[in-house]
Design a protein around this motif. Structure first.
Motif, PDB file in Angstrom:
ATOM      1  N   THR A 105       0.819  -1.220   0.000  1.00  0.00           N
ATOM      2  CA  THR A 105       0.000   0.000   0.000  1.00  0.00           C
ATOM      3  C   THR A 105       0.846   1.261   0.000  1.00  0.00           C
ATOM      4  OG1 THR A 105      -0.209   0.163   2.420  1.00  0.00           O
ATOM      5  CG2 THR A 105      -1.829  -1.209   1.262  1.00  0.00           C
ATOM      6  N   ALA A 106       2.014   1.223   0.639  1.00  0.00           N
ATOM      7  CA  ALA A 106       2.836   2.425   0.762  1.00  0.00           C
ATOM      8  C   ALA A 106       3.276   2.956  -0.594  1.00  0.00           C
ATOM      9  CB  ALA A 106       4.064   2.134   1.625  1.00  0.00           C
ATOM     10  N   TYR A 107       3.359   2.082  -1.564  1.00  0.00           N
ATOM     11  CA  TYR A 107       3.849   2.461  -2.896  1.00  0.00           C
ATOM     12  C   TYR A 107       3.059   3.639  -3.475  1.00  0.00           C
ATOM     13  CZ  TYR A 107       5.759   1.468  -7.591  1.00  0.00           C
ATOM     14  OH  TYR A 107       6.412   1.531  -8.794  1.00  0.00           O
ATOM     15  N   GLY A 108       1.754   3.649  -3.248  1.00  0.00           N
ATOM     16  CA  GLY A 108       0.915   4.681  -3.857  1.00  0.00           C
ATOM     17  C   GLY A 108       1.298   6.092  -3.472  1.00  0.00           C
ATOM     18  N   VAL A 109       1.694   6.301  -2.204  1.00  0.00           N
ATOM     19  CA  VAL A 109       2.007   7.654  -1.757  1.00  0.00           C
ATOM     20  C   VAL A 109       3.427   8.072  -2.117  1.00  0.00           C
ATOM     21  CG1 VAL A 109       0.349   7.479   0.129  1.00  0.00           C
ATOM     22  CG2 VAL A 109       2.757   6.956   0.570  1.00  0.00           C
ATOM     23  N   ARG A 309       4.420  10.251 -17.746  1.00  0.00           N
ATOM     24  CA  ARG A 309       3.967   9.070 -18.479  1.00  0.00           C
ATOM     25  C   ARG A 309       4.296   7.790 -17.712  1.00  0.00           C
ATOM     26  NH1 ARG A 309       5.392   5.442 -22.661  1.00  0.00           N
ATOM     27  NH2 ARG A 309       7.598   6.037 -22.630  1.00  0.00           N
ATOM     28  N   GLN A 310       5.518   7.707 -17.246  1.00  0.00           N
ATOM     29  CA  GLN A 310       5.929   6.508 -16.520  1.00  0.00           C
ATOM     30  C   GLN A 310       5.261   6.438 -15.143  1.00  0.00           C
ATOM     31  OE1 GLN A 310       7.282   4.219 -18.020  1.00  0.00           O
ATOM     32  NE2 GLN A 310       8.292   5.190 -19.774  1.00  0.00           N
ATOM     33  N   GLY A 311       5.080   7.592 -14.519  1.00  0.00           N
ATOM     34  CA  GLY A 311       4.387   7.621 -13.232  1.00  0.00           C
ATOM     35  C   GLY A 311       2.947   7.145 -13.361  1.00  0.00           C
ATOM     36  N   ASP A 312       2.270   7.559 -14.423  1.00  0.00           N
ATOM     37  CA  ASP A 312       0.891   7.127 -14.651  1.00  0.00           C
ATOM     38  C   ASP A 312       0.826   5.614 -14.864  1.00  0.00           C
ATOM     39  OD1 ASP A 312       0.000   9.717 -14.419  1.00  0.00           O
ATOM     40  OD2 ASP A 312      -0.204  10.068 -16.574  1.00  0.00           O
ATOM     41  N   ALA A 313       1.802   5.073 -15.590  1.00  0.00           N
ATOM     42  CA  ALA A 313       1.826   3.626 -15.832  1.00  0.00           C
ATOM     43  C   ALA A 313       2.043   2.861 -14.528  1.00  0.00           C
ATOM     44  CB  ALA A 313       2.925   3.287 -16.843  1.00  0.00           C
ATOM     45  N   LEU A 314       2.960   3.355 -13.679  1.00  0.00           N
ATOM     46  CA  LEU A 314       3.213   2.710 -12.390  1.00  0.00           C
ATOM     47  C   LEU A 314       1.998   2.817 -11.477  1.00  0.00           C
ATOM     48  CD1 LEU A 314       6.896   3.879 -11.784  1.00  0.00           C
ATOM     49  CD2 LEU A 314       6.124   1.558 -12.331  1.00  0.00           C
ATOM     50  N   GLU A 315       1.314   3.947 -11.553  1.00  0.00           N
ATOM     51  CA  GLU A 315       0.095   4.127 -10.748  1.00  0.00           C
ATOM     52  C   GLU A 315      -0.968   3.108 -11.143  1.00  0.00           C
ATOM     53  OE1 GLU A 315      -3.485   7.387 -10.521  1.00  0.00           O
ATOM     54  OE2 GLU A 315      -1.426   8.158 -10.397  1.00  0.00           O
ATOM     55  N   ALA A 316      -1.153   2.905 -12.447  1.00  0.00           N
ATOM     56  CA  ALA A 316      -2.151   1.946 -12.918  1.00  0.00           C
ATOM     57  C   ALA A 316      -1.793   0.530 -12.460  1.00  0.00           C
ATOM     58  CB  ALA A 316      -2.254   2.001 -14.445  1.00  0.00           C
ATOM     59  N   GLU A 317      -0.521   0.182 -12.511  1.00  0.00           N
ATOM     60  CA  GLU A 317      -0.089  -1.142 -12.051  1.00  0.00           C
ATOM     61  C   GLU A 317      -0.327  -1.303 -10.549  1.00  0.00           C
ATOM     62  OE1 GLU A 317       3.965  -1.657 -13.166  1.00  0.00           O
ATOM     63  OE2 GLU A 317       3.558  -1.532 -15.335  1.00  0.00           O
ATOM     64  N   TRP A 318      -0.064  -0.242  -9.795  1.00  0.00           N
ATOM     65  CA  TRP A 318      -0.267  -0.298  -8.340  1.00  0.00           C
ATOM     66  C   TRP A 318      -1.745  -0.446  -8.000  1.00  0.00           C
ATOM     67  CZ3 TRP A 318      -2.799   3.385  -5.203  1.00  0.00           C
ATOM     68  CH2 TRP A 318      -2.725   3.126  -3.832  1.00  0.00           C
ATOM     69  N   ILE A 319      -2.600   0.292  -8.694  1.00  0.00           N
ATOM     70  CA  ILE A 319      -4.042   0.205  -8.449  1.00  0.00           C
ATOM     71  C   ILE A 319      -4.531  -1.223  -8.666  1.00  0.00           C
ATOM     72  CG2 ILE A 319      -6.300   0.905  -9.341  1.00  0.00           C
ATOM     73  CD1 ILE A 319      -5.087   3.718  -9.765  1.00  0.00           C
ATOM     74  N   GLU A 323      -5.880  -3.795  -5.612  1.00  0.00           N
ATOM     75  CA  GLU A 323      -7.264  -4.242  -5.755  1.00  0.00           C
ATOM     76  C   GLU A 323      -7.410  -5.679  -5.255  1.00  0.00           C
ATOM     77  OE1 GLU A 323     -10.804  -4.455  -9.153  1.00  0.00           O
ATOM     78  OE2 GLU A 323      -8.724  -4.090  -9.742  1.00  0.00           O
ATOM     79  N   THR A 324      -6.352  -6.480  -5.404  1.00  0.00           N
ATOM     80  CA  THR A 324      -6.385  -7.863  -4.919  1.00  0.00           C
ATOM     81  C   THR A 324      -6.422  -7.927  -3.401  1.00  0.00           C
ATOM     82  OG1 THR A 324      -3.962  -8.081  -4.875  1.00  0.00           O
ATOM     83  CG2 THR A 324      -5.070  -8.591  -6.948  1.00  0.00           C
ATOM     84  N   LEU A 325      -6.092  -6.801  -2.749  1.00  0.00           N
ATOM     85  CA  LEU A 325      -6.158  -6.726  -1.283  1.00  0.00           C
ATOM     86  C   LEU A 325      -7.479  -6.135  -0.809  1.00  0.00           C
ATOM     87  CD1 LEU A 325      -2.578  -5.265  -0.652  1.00  0.00           C
ATOM     88  CD2 LEU A 325      -3.271  -7.662  -0.571  1.00  0.00           C
ATOM     89  N   GLY A 326      -8.354  -5.859  -1.760  1.00  0.00           N
ATOM     90  CA  GLY A 326      -9.642  -5.267  -1.413  1.00  0.00           C
ATOM     91  C   GLY A 326      -9.574  -3.767  -1.223  1.00  0.00           C
ATOM     92  N   SER A 330      -7.567   3.973  -6.553  1.00  0.00           N
ATOM     93  CA  SER A 330      -7.939   5.286  -7.106  1.00  0.00           C
ATOM     94  C   SER A 330      -8.548   6.166  -6.025  1.00  0.00           C
ATOM     95  CB  SER A 330      -8.935   5.109  -8.259  1.00  0.00           C
ATOM     96  OG  SER A 330      -8.337   4.440  -9.348  1.00  0.00           O
ATOM     97  N   ALA A 331      -9.433   5.583  -5.205  1.00  0.00           N
ATOM     98  CA  ALA A 331     -10.051   6.340  -4.119  1.00  0.00           C
ATOM     99  C   ALA A 331      -9.000   6.750  -3.089  1.00  0.00           C
ATOM    100  CB  ALA A 331     -11.141   5.504  -3.462  1.00  0.00           C
ATOM    101  N   ALA A 332      -8.031   5.860  -2.821  1.00  0.00           N
ATOM    102  CA  ALA A 332      -6.988   6.171  -1.838  1.00  0.00           C
ATOM    103  C   ALA A 332      -6.136   7.347  -2.307  1.00  0.00           C
ATOM    104  CB  ALA A 332      -6.107   4.950  -1.598  1.00  0.00           C
ATOM    105  N   LEU A 333      -5.766   7.348  -3.581  1.00  0.00           N
ATOM    106  CA  LEU A 333      -4.944   8.452  -4.092  1.00  0.00           C
ATOM    107  C   LEU A 333      -5.741   9.752  -4.147  1.00  0.00           C
ATOM    108  CD1 LEU A 333      -2.792   6.800  -6.911  1.00  0.00           C
ATOM    109  CD2 LEU A 333      -2.196   7.266  -4.521  1.00  0.00           C
TER     110      LEU A 333
END
Length: 347
Positions: A105-109, A309-319, A323-326, A330-333
């Motif tokens: 989860t920490a990755y997102g911030v 561009r790369q940040g957006d791609a990493l964000e999508a992968e993180w989301i 999601e597998t953790l419930g 997107s709401a968290a960010l």
């Protein structure tokens, strides 16, 4: 003095001394000493401006019933979660990215952008964690006391200004895991994983061409004499996240009163303390590096476009990953960004 009076006086004095000693021992017995394993230099702001003042506030808030003893590192930085979980140390601070797989989860911030300071992002992180991330159970085996993120991180090099995107290609830069490794690789940088405490030796020996660091760390880890240039990026290329934890059994052994006292100076209070300290350290470091003749090169539009561009791609992968953790990433960010704005507006 009559003998009987002398004996009475001596007996009284002895009893007083014994009682005084017993009272002192009782006071000592009533005091809980918590061992904090510290792997940072004592000159580093995390130690001097965050952990030490926080420890003092714990002692004050508990009216001296709980004191924190700082010990030299009982293991490598990455081992400190396990050291606390297993009771080798009572308390420790570490960096999520040192064991990135443990803290998805920490990755997102830590993604590029968001804020140009530590205070707003740190408080926002704590609030976002409580609202969205706590359910993931990453700290279920310990007592979580605090979270924060450092200020914006930049690219630091020696005798090489970064004037174009291609200047990043092939650069060997010290990095941690997590976002630092991922964003570096996507920009064709070659990340060299190492704890911050080992950075000076890597740079001095020429093992790396530079570092990925916030402003403060260049000075705190004594790199000022051996680096020369910074590529600055609005909001930072990334921001590493940190945590402070306590052994669960140790926390449970404290009285309810002392538990509540520690929690009052931890959590969001610790995030504020850490954020302010880091912002002050970043500002002081900037002055020091400017005085030393460092060149600060703002990222070009081309570099910024690629970072986004790369940040957006990493964000999508993180989301997708969380999601597998419930967790709705997107709401968290969105909460993270909103809380940054709230804290910024309240300053």
């Amino acid at each position: 003095m009559p003998g009987s009076l002398r004996m009475t006086t001596l007996a009284t004095a002895l009893a007083t001394a014994i009682c005084g000693t017993a009272a002192g021992n009782a006071a000592a017995d009533d005091q809980t000493v918590l061992r904090l394993s510290n792997w940072l230099p004592t000159t580093h702001p995390i130690y001097s401006d965050i952990l030490v003042p926080w420890a003092a506030s714990v002692e004050t808030e508990t009216e001296g019933r709980v004191v924190i003893e700082f010990l030299p590192a009982l293991g490598r930085p990455a081992a400190h979660f396990d050291l606390v979980r297993d009771g080798v140390a009572d308390i420790a601070m570490s960096v999520h990215a040192y064991t990135a797989d443990r803290f998805p989860t920490a990755y997102g911030v830590t993604l590029p952008g968001f804020a140009d300071d530590s205070l707003t992002a740190s408080v926002a992180y704590w609030r976002t964690f409580e609202t969205h991330f706590a359910q993931a159970g990453e700290f279920r085996d310990v007592k979580l006391l605090g979270l924060w993120v450092h200020g914006p991180a930049y690219v630091w090099t020696k005798d090489k200004a970064i004037d174009a995107l291609e200047d990043l290609e092939g650069l060997r830069l010290r990095a941690t895991g997590g976002i630092v490794q991922d964003i570096a690789e996507r920009l064709d940088i070659v990340p060299q994983f190492a704890p911050a405490s080992e950075t000076y030796e890597l740079v001095a020996r020429g093992v790396v061409d530079g570092v990925l660091f916030p402003m403060e760390s260049v000075v705190s880890f004594r790199l000022e004499p051996i680096l020369t240039d910074a590529l600055t990026i609005p909001g930072g290329l990334y921001r590493d996240s940190h945590y402070v934890i306590m052994n669960s059994a140790t926390f449970a052994s404290l009285s309810a009163e002392d538990q509540a006292a520690i929690e009052r100076v931890s959590g969001e209070a610790m995030a504020r303390l850490a954020g302010k300290a880091w912002d002050n350290a970043d500002a002081a470091a900037r002055e020091t590096l400017e005085a030393a003749g460092y060149t600060f090169t703002p990222a070009t539009p081309e570099i910024m476009a690629e970072v986004r561009r790369q940040g957006d791609a990493l964000e999508a992968e993180w989301i997708a990953r969380v999601e597998t953790l419930g967790i709705d990433g997107s709401a968290a960010l969105a909460t993270y960004a909103e809380e940054i704005e709230k804290v910024s507006g309240a300053r």
